[in-house]
Enzyme design. Structure first.
Site, short mmCIF file in Angstrom:
data_model
loop_
_atom_site.label_atom_id
_atom_site.label_comp_id
_atom_site.label_asym_id
_atom_site.label_seq_id
_atom_site.Cartn_x
_atom_site.Cartn_y
_atom_site.Cartn_z
N TYR A 1 -12.63 -2.22 -3.75
CA TYR A 1 -13.10 -2.41 -2.36
C TYR A 1 -14.62 -2.39 -2.27
O TYR A 1 -15.17 -2.07 -1.21
CB TYR A 1 -12.52 -1.32 -1.47
CG TYR A 1 -11.12 -1.58 -0.96
CD1 TYR A 1 -10.77 -2.78 -0.34
CD2 TYR A 1 -10.13 -0.59 -1.03
CE1 TYR A 1 -9.50 -3.01 0.17
CE2 TYR A 1 -8.84 -0.81 -0.52
CZ TYR A 1 -8.55 -2.03 0.08
OH TYR A 1 -7.30 -2.24 0.59
N LYS B 1 0.82 -1.22 0.00
CA LYS B 1 0.00 0.00 0.00
C LYS B 1 0.86 1.28 0.00
O LYS B 1 2.07 1.22 0.26
CB LYS B 1 -0.92 -0.02 1.22
CG LYS B 1 -1.97 -1.13 1.19
CD LYS B 1 -2.97 -0.95 2.32
CE LYS B 1 -4.01 -2.04 2.33
NZ LYS B 1 -5.04 -1.80 3.38
N GLU C 1 -9.67 -10.71 -7.44
CA GLU C 1 -8.71 -9.61 -7.25
C GLU C 1 -7.54 -9.71 -8.23
O GLU C 1 -7.04 -8.69 -8.72
CB GLU C 1 -8.22 -9.60 -5.80
CG GLU C 1 -9.33 -9.23 -4.82
CD GLU C 1 -8.86 -9.09 -3.38
OE1 GLU C 1 -7.69 -9.41 -3.08
OE2 GLU C 1 -9.66 -8.63 -2.55
N ARG D 1 -2.29 -14.31 4.69
CA ARG D 1 -3.02 -13.62 5.75
C ARG D 1 -2.30 -13.74 7.09
O ARG D 1 -2.24 -12.80 7.87
CB ARG D 1 -4.46 -14.14 5.84
CG ARG D 1 -5.28 -13.71 4.63
CD ARG D 1 -6.70 -14.17 4.70
NE ARG D 1 -7.45 -13.49 5.76
CZ ARG D 1 -7.86 -12.23 5.70
NH1 ARG D 1 -7.57 -11.48 4.64
NH2 ARG D 1 -8.55 -11.70 6.67
N HIS E 1 -2.19 -5.38 1.66
CA HIS E 1 -3.51 -6.01 1.52
C HIS E 1 -3.29 -7.42 1.01
O HIS E 1 -2.37 -7.66 0.23
CB HIS E 1 -4.37 -5.24 0.50
CG HIS E 1 -5.59 -6.01 0.07
ND1 HIS E 1 -6.75 -6.00 0.79
CD2 HIS E 1 -5.80 -6.85 -0.98
CE1 HIS E 1 -7.64 -6.81 0.20
NE2 HIS E 1 -7.07 -7.32 -0.88
N PHE F 1 -15.80 3.42 6.79
CA PHE F 1 -14.43 3.77 6.39
C PHE F 1 -14.20 3.68 4.87
O PHE F 1 -13.09 3.90 4.41
CB PHE F 1 -13.42 2.89 7.14
CG PHE F 1 -13.63 1.38 6.98
CD1 PHE F 1 -13.13 0.71 5.87
CD2 PHE F 1 -14.32 0.67 7.94
CE1 PHE F 1 -13.31 -0.66 5.73
CE2 PHE F 1 -14.51 -0.71 7.81
CZ PHE F 1 -14.00 -1.38 6.69
P1 CMP Z 1 -7.45 -4.41 3.76
O1 CMP Z 1 -6.99 -5.79 4.08
O2 CMP Z 1 -6.83 -3.75 2.59
O3 CMP Z 1 -9.04 -4.44 3.53
C1 CMP Z 1 -9.86 -3.32 3.76
C2 CMP Z 1 -9.16 -2.24 4.50
O4 CMP Z 1 -9.99 -1.32 5.15
C3 CMP Z 1 -8.32 -2.83 5.61
O5 CMP Z 1 -7.21 -3.52 5.05
C4 CMP Z 1 -7.98 -1.59 6.43
O6 CMP Z 1 -6.80 -0.94 5.99
C5 CMP Z 1 -9.16 -0.66 6.14
N1 CMP Z 1 -9.96 -0.35 7.32
C6 CMP Z 1 -10.13 0.87 7.85
N2 CMP Z 1 -10.93 0.82 8.94
C7 CMP Z 1 -11.27 -0.47 9.11
C8 CMP Z 1 -12.07 -1.17 10.07
N3 CMP Z 1 -12.68 -0.54 11.07
N4 CMP Z 1 -12.18 -2.51 9.94
C9 CMP Z 1 -11.58 -3.17 8.92
N5 CMP Z 1 -10.80 -2.55 7.97
C10 CMP Z 1 -10.65 -1.22 8.07
#
Ligand code: CMP
Length: 136
Positions: free
Chosen positions: A52, A12, A129, A88, A118, A60
């Site tokens: 997303y 990122k 994806e 993960r 991510h 968010f």
């Molecule tokens: P990512 O794995 O890229 O998937 C969605 C992203 O949303 C996550 O990582 C976080 O960076 C972002 N995010 C921001 N706020 C939240 C939250 N409250 N819960 C989960 N993801 C969040």
């Protein structure tokens, strides 16, 4: 029985900005992931919104899409036995504060938004994806 999978990884903007691209790739390679394809790109906010889309109802969502499109990112196809879960585990919890020692987010993550990487959350989403970024 072997279960070779592919998963999508994104380095990122916060990590690219701090020149962590090579360090993070080394972590993946040292854990046995092959990087089958990769590219450094900057995406439009509209593309981030598509990527997303599963989060579109979340509070968010807007900030997340602003953020992912705010600077260069590195998108990679990673391959390994059980790659989705392995990635993960290697990334660690979404919130770096909760991530375990030895994970990428523990080491480099700054906040829940700026969490450095991510990774796809399922085999099904990994296919979607990977296609999103690499289907030409
Ligand atoms: P990512 O794995 O890229 O998937 C969605 C992203 O949303 C996550 O990582 C976080 O960076 C972002 N995010 C921001 N706020 C939240 C939250 N409250 N819960 C989960 N993801 C969040």
């Amino acid at each position: 029985m072997s279960n070779i999978e592919q998963t999508l990884s994104i380095i990122k903007p916060d990590a690219v900005e701090r020149n962590l691209e090579n360090d993070i790739k080394e972590i993946f390679k040292n854990k046995g992931f092959s990087i089958l394809n990769e590219k450094k790109i900057q995406i439009e906010k509209t593309e981030a919104e598509k990527f997303y889309k599963v989060h579109e109802t979340k509070p968010f969502y807007n900030d997340l899409c602003e953020y992912l499109s705010s600077g260069p990112i590195v998108v990679m196809i990673l391959e390994k036995e059980n790659a989705v879960l392995g990635n993960r585990e290697l990334m660690g919890a979404t919130n770096p504060q909760d991530a375990l020692e030895g994970t990428i987010r523990k080491k480099y993550g700054i906040s829940i938004d700026k969490n450095s990487v991510h990774g796809s959350d399922s085999v099904e989403n990994a296919k979607i994806e990977i296609d999103f970024f690499f289907k030409d």
